[in-house]
Design a protein around this motif. Structure first.
Motif, PDB file in Angstrom:
ATOM      1  N   HIS A  21       0.830  -1.213   0.000  1.00  0.00           N
ATOM      2  CA  HIS A  21       0.000   0.000   0.000  1.00  0.00           C
ATOM      3  C   HIS A  21       0.861   1.258   0.000  1.00  0.00           C
ATOM      4  CE1 HIS A  21      -3.315   2.729   0.807  1.00  0.00           C
ATOM      5  NE2 HIS A  21      -2.799   3.112   1.960  1.00  0.00           N
ATOM      6  N   VAL A  22       1.946   1.194   0.771  1.00  0.00           N
ATOM      7  CA  VAL A  22       2.700   2.424   0.965  1.00  0.00           C
ATOM      8  C   VAL A  22       3.405   2.867  -0.326  1.00  0.00           C
ATOM      9  CG1 VAL A  22       5.058   1.894   1.717  1.00  0.00           C
ATOM     10  CG2 VAL A  22       3.673   3.523   3.008  1.00  0.00           C
ATOM     11  N   ILE A  23       3.661   1.918  -1.236  1.00  0.00           N
ATOM     12  CA  ILE A  23       4.227   2.310  -2.532  1.00  0.00           C
ATOM     13  C   ILE A  23       3.256   3.265  -3.217  1.00  0.00           C
ATOM     14  CG2 ILE A  23       4.862   1.487  -4.830  1.00  0.00           C
ATOM     15  CD1 ILE A  23       5.630  -1.178  -3.569  1.00  0.00           C
ATOM     16  N   PHE A  24       1.992   2.853  -3.269  1.00  0.00           N
ATOM     17  CA  PHE A  24       0.998   3.658  -3.986  1.00  0.00           C
ATOM     18  C   PHE A  24       0.573   4.861  -3.170  1.00  0.00           C
ATOM     19  CE2 PHE A  24       1.055  -0.587  -5.600  1.00  0.00           C
ATOM     20  CZ  PHE A  24       1.125  -0.359  -6.965  1.00  0.00           C
ATOM     21  N   ALA A  25       0.519   4.690  -1.853  1.00  0.00           N
ATOM     22  CA  ALA A  25       0.156   5.812  -0.993  1.00  0.00           C
ATOM     23  C   ALA A  25       1.185   6.927  -1.121  1.00  0.00           C
ATOM     24  CB  ALA A  25       0.067   5.340   0.457  1.00  0.00           C
ATOM     25  N   THR A  64      -2.346   4.598 -10.500  1.00  0.00           N
ATOM     26  CA  THR A  64      -1.804   4.270  -9.181  1.00  0.00           C
ATOM     27  C   THR A  64      -2.821   4.553  -8.076  1.00  0.00           C
ATOM     28  OG1 THR A  64      -0.755   6.439  -8.958  1.00  0.00           O
ATOM     29  CG2 THR A  64       0.570   4.683  -9.908  1.00  0.00           C
ATOM     30  N   VAL A  65      -3.673   5.561  -8.262  1.00  0.00           N
ATOM     31  CA  VAL A  65      -4.725   5.813  -7.265  1.00  0.00           C
ATOM     32  C   VAL A  65      -5.644   4.606  -7.163  1.00  0.00           C
ATOM     33  CG1 VAL A  65      -6.789   7.142  -6.731  1.00  0.00           C
ATOM     34  CG2 VAL A  65      -4.745   8.314  -7.482  1.00  0.00           C
ATOM     35  N   VAL A  70      -7.617  -0.015  -3.668  1.00  0.00           N
ATOM     36  CA  VAL A  70      -7.807  -1.442  -3.387  1.00  0.00           C
ATOM     37  C   VAL A  70      -6.957  -1.865  -2.192  1.00  0.00           C
ATOM     38  CG1 VAL A  70      -7.622  -3.786  -4.284  1.00  0.00           C
ATOM     39  CG2 VAL A  70      -8.298  -1.921  -5.805  1.00  0.00           C
ATOM     40  N   THR A  71      -5.666  -1.487  -2.193  1.00  0.00           N
ATOM     41  CA  THR A  71      -4.799  -1.920  -1.090  1.00  0.00           C
ATOM     42  C   THR A  71      -5.207  -1.248   0.213  1.00  0.00           C
ATOM     43  OG1 THR A  71      -3.187  -0.227  -1.666  1.00  0.00           O
ATOM     44  CG2 THR A  71      -2.839  -2.409  -2.584  1.00  0.00           C
ATOM     45  N   GLY A  72      -5.629   0.010   0.145  1.00  0.00           N
ATOM     46  CA  GLY A  72      -6.074   0.696   1.355  1.00  0.00           C
ATOM     47  C   GLY A  72      -7.293   0.018   1.950  1.00  0.00           C
ATOM     48  N   THR A  73      -8.219  -0.416   1.072  1.00  0.00           N
ATOM     49  CA  THR A  73      -9.402  -1.114   1.552  1.00  0.00           C
ATOM     50  C   THR A  73      -9.010  -2.446   2.181  1.00  0.00           C
ATOM     51  OG1 THR A  73     -10.579  -0.062  -0.252  1.00  0.00           O
ATOM     52  CG2 THR A  73     -11.722  -1.834   0.869  1.00  0.00           C
ATOM     53  N   TYR A 413      -1.935  -8.955  -4.572  1.00  0.00           N
ATOM     54  CA  TYR A 413      -0.994  -7.845  -4.766  1.00  0.00           C
ATOM     55  C   TYR A 413      -0.110  -8.080  -5.982  1.00  0.00           C
ATOM     56  CZ  TYR A 413      -2.477  -7.003   0.005  1.00  0.00           C
ATOM     57  OH  TYR A 413      -3.238  -6.813   1.123  1.00  0.00           O
ATOM     58  N   LEU A 414       0.268  -9.336  -6.192  1.00  0.00           N
ATOM     59  CA  LEU A 414       1.089  -9.656  -7.349  1.00  0.00           C
ATOM     60  C   LEU A 414       0.329  -9.293  -8.626  1.00  0.00           C
ATOM     61  CD1 LEU A 414       3.886 -10.996  -7.650  1.00  0.00           C
ATOM     62  CD2 LEU A 414       2.668 -13.066  -8.359  1.00  0.00           C
TER      63      LEU A 414
END
Ligand code: HEB
Ligand code: HEB
Length: 447
Positions: A21-25, A64-65, A70-73, A413-414
Motif C-alpha cells: 500500500h505504501v508504494i501507492f500511498a 496508481t490511485v 484497493v490496497t487501502g481497503t 498484490y502480485l
C-alpha cells in the motif's frame, strides 16, 4: 513453524499489505503536488511542455490511485480481522482520523475526476489549475490523518485505561500526541521527495536511452529542483524525529544505534556487525553525532540499552534499516543538489550520463528508503502494538486461517502490481511525448 503461529502470520500479512500500500500511498501523496507545480509553471511561462508534463503525470496517477484504493481497503479489512483485540480496545479512539482519511480521499477523488475531464474546457487555464489544488490537499490530508493513527500507537494518550479498555476518550488529544508533529511532517516530506525522484528517474531514463528531447530535460530540471528542497526538508525533520525519539521512545533510538551504556558524547554508528557479547565491529563511528541527533549538543546524555528491561526491547537489527534510510537520504540530497548546482553554472552540463544514472537509481532507492523508514519505526516499537499498554501478541487474532489469507492476498498484490505496470507501460509506450506534442500542434525544439 508458520502454520500454528497466527501472530507471526498476522504480522507478515500486515507487513506485506502495508508495504505494498505504501508504494501507492507515497506516490499518491506526492504526485498531485508535482502535477500542480508543472501546470502552474506551464501557465506562468506559457510553456506547453510543462502543461504536457502535468497532463501525462495526471494520466499515470489515476492508475496508481486505483491500486491505492484497493490496497487501502484491504488494510481496513485486515485491521479488524487480524488485530481484533487492538481494534476493540482502540478502535473508537482512532476512529476519527481513520474516518477522516477516507473523507480526505473522497474529497481528492471527486476533484481529480473533474480535473481529468476538464482539460481544455475552460477559457481561462487558471480555472483548470485551481482544480488540482484540492486534489493535492486531499492527498496530503490522507497522509496527515493516517499518520496520526500511527503516532498514537507510539504515544497512546487521550483516554483512561481501565481493565484493558480505553474509556473516557478524547479523540483530538489522541490525534495530536507528541509523536504527531515529527511523524506527520517526515512522512509527508518523504512522500514528496520520493514522488519527485520517481518522476525524475523516468526523465533520466529517457535521456540515458538517447532521447534528448527538451521535454525530458525540463522534466528533469523541475523534479530535481523540487527534490533538492524536499530532501533538505526530509533530513531536517528526520533530525527532529531523532530528538522526539530521544525524549519519548529512547529504547527505539538506542536499539537503532546499538547504544548500550548511557553516556554523553555518544557516537553515531554506521553499518558494522554486532558480536555475541554485544560488541560493535567493522562499523563507521561518527563522534558525538548520536548526542547531537538526540539533543542538539555533544554533551547530551543518551540512554543506553542496558537501562531497559530486555523484555520490552525491539530487535537490534533495526539498526540496518535506520542506516539504509539515512544513507539513501544523503544520496538523494547529494544527487539533487549536485544537479541544481550544475544547472546554475554556465558551461556545466547537468544532463551528463553519470548523474543521469544516479538520478535513475534514486527513483527505486527513494522507495526503498520509505520501506526502510517504516520497518525501522514499526519494528522499533515492538513488542508493543500500543506502546506500554498492549503487546502485538495480545492484539492479534487467534484464527487459524491467517496462512490462507496470506497466500490469497499475496496473489492479489502480485496481480495488482503486474497489471499496474502493464497498464502504465501501454499507456506511455503507445503514446510517446513526440507523438503527443505533434498531435497537439506544439513545435518541438530539440535543444
Ligand atoms: Fe492509506 C487510500 C487505509 C496508511 C495514504 N488508505 C486508503 C484507503 C484506505 C486506507 C482504507 C482507501 C480509501 C477508500 O477506499 O476510500 N492507509 C490506510 C491504513 C493505513 C494507511 C489503515 C495504515 C494503518 N495511507 C497510509 C499511509 C499513507 C496513506 C502511511 C501515506 C503516506 N491512503 C493514502 C492515500 C490514499 C490512501 C494517498 C488514496 C489512494 C491513492 O491516492 O493512492
Ligand atoms: Fe526517516 C522514520 C530520521 C531520511 C522515510 N526517520 C524516521 C525516524 C527517524 C528518522 C528518527 C523514526 C521516527 C519515529 O519512530 O517516530 N530520516 C531520518 C533522518 C534522515 C531521514 C535523520 C536524514 C538522512 N527518511 C529519510 C528519507 C526517507 C525517510 C530520505 C524516505 C524518502 N523515515 C521515513 C519513513 C519513516 C521514517 C517513511 C517512518 C515514519 C515515521 O516518521 O516514523
Amino acid at each position: 513453524f508458520f502454520e500454528n503461529d497466527p501472530v507471526l502470520l498476522s504480522r507478515i500479512l500486515t507487513y506485506v499489505t502495508l508495504g505494498f500500500h505504501v508504494i501507492f500511498a507515497t506516490i499518491g501523496v506526492g504526485i498531485p503536488l508535482m502535477i500542480a507545480i508543472a501546470e502552474w509553471i506551464g501557465i506562468k511561462r506559457n510553456d506547453p511542455h510543462y502543461t504536457l508534463l502535468a497532463r501525462r503525470w495526471a494520466r499515470g496517477f489515476v492508475v496508481t490511485v486505483a491500486v491505492g484504493v484497493v490496497t487501502g481497503t484491504a488494510i481496513g479489512l485486515q485491521l479488524s480481522l487480524l488485530w481484533p483485540n487492538f481494534m476493540q480496545a482502540a478502535g473508537h479512539t482512532i476512529g476519527l482520523p481513520m474516518f477522516m482519511e477516507v473523507f480526505a480521499f473522497f474529497f481528492e477523488a471527486i476533484f481529480l475526476g473533474i480535473y481529468l475531464y476538464t482539460w481544455d474546457r475552460f477559457k481561462s487555464k487558471m480555472k483548470h489549475f485551481l482544480l488540482i489544488i484540492p486534489v493535492a490537499i486531499g492527498a496530503t490530508a490522507s497522509a496527515f490523518f493516517i499518520t496520526t493513527v500511527n503516532a498514537f500507537m507510539n504515544v497512546p494518550q487521550g483516554f483512561e485505561f481501565v481493565n484493558g479498555v480505553l474509556t473516557d476518550v478524547n479523540p483530538l488529544a489522541a490525534m495530536f500526541n507528541p509523536a504527531t508533529p515529527t511523524k506527520v511532517s517526515h512522512v509527508i516530506l518523504a512522500s514528496y521527495l520520493t514522488s519527485a525522484f520517481i518522476l525524475g528517474a523516468i526523465a533520466a531514463i529517457h535521456l540515458i536511452r538517447g532521447n534528448k528531447h527538451v521535454y525530458h530535460k525540463k522534466a528533469l530540471h523541475l523534479t530535481m529542483v523540487s527534490a533538492a528542497i524536499f530532501a533538505i526538508g526530509t533530513a531536517l525533520v528526520g533530525d527532529f524525529s531523532g530528538k522526539y525519539l530521544h525524549e519519548y521512545q529512547p529504547e527505539k533510538l538506542a536499539a537503532a544505534e546499538w547504544h548500550f551504556e548511557t553516556e554523553s558524547e555518544a557516537p553515531l554508528i554506521l553499518g558494522g556487525i554486532l558480536t555475541e557479547d554485544n560488541e560493535v565491529k567493522y562499523a563507521l563511528e561518527i563522534p558525538y553525532a548520536l548526542s547531537i541527533l538526540s539533543g542538539g549538543t555533544p554533551d547530551t546524555e543518551v540512554k543506553g540499552l542496558n537501562e531497559f528491561d530486555p523484555e520490552v526491547l525491539p530487535p537490534l537489527w533495526i539498526h540496518y534499516f535506520f542506516d539504509l534510510m539515512v544513507f539513501i537520504g544523503m544520496f538523494l540530497a547529494t544527487v539533487s543538489i549536485l544537479f541544481v548546482v550544475l544547472s546554475r553554472k554556465k558551461g556545466w552540463n547537468p544532463f551528463n550520463r553519470p548523474l543521469a544514472w544516479m538520478i535513475a537509481a534514486g527513483g527505486p532507492l527513494s522507495m526503498l528508503a520509505i520501506q526502510s523508514g517504516w520497518v525501522f519505526t514499526e519494528v522499533g516499537r515492538q513488542p508493543w502494538i500500543l506502546r506500554g499498554l498492549m503487546t502485538t501478541a495480545e492484539g492479534a487474532t487467534t484464527s487459524s486461517h491467517v496462512g490462507l489469507m496470506l497466500i490469497l492476498f499475496s496473489v492479489l498484490y502480485l496481480v495488482l502490481g503486474v497489471t499496474c505496470a502493464v497498464v502504465l507501460r501501454k499507456m506511455f509506450k503507445g503514446n510517446p511525448v513526440e507523438h503527443e506534442l505533434e498531435e497537439r500542434g506544439i513545435s518541438q525544439p530539440t535543444a
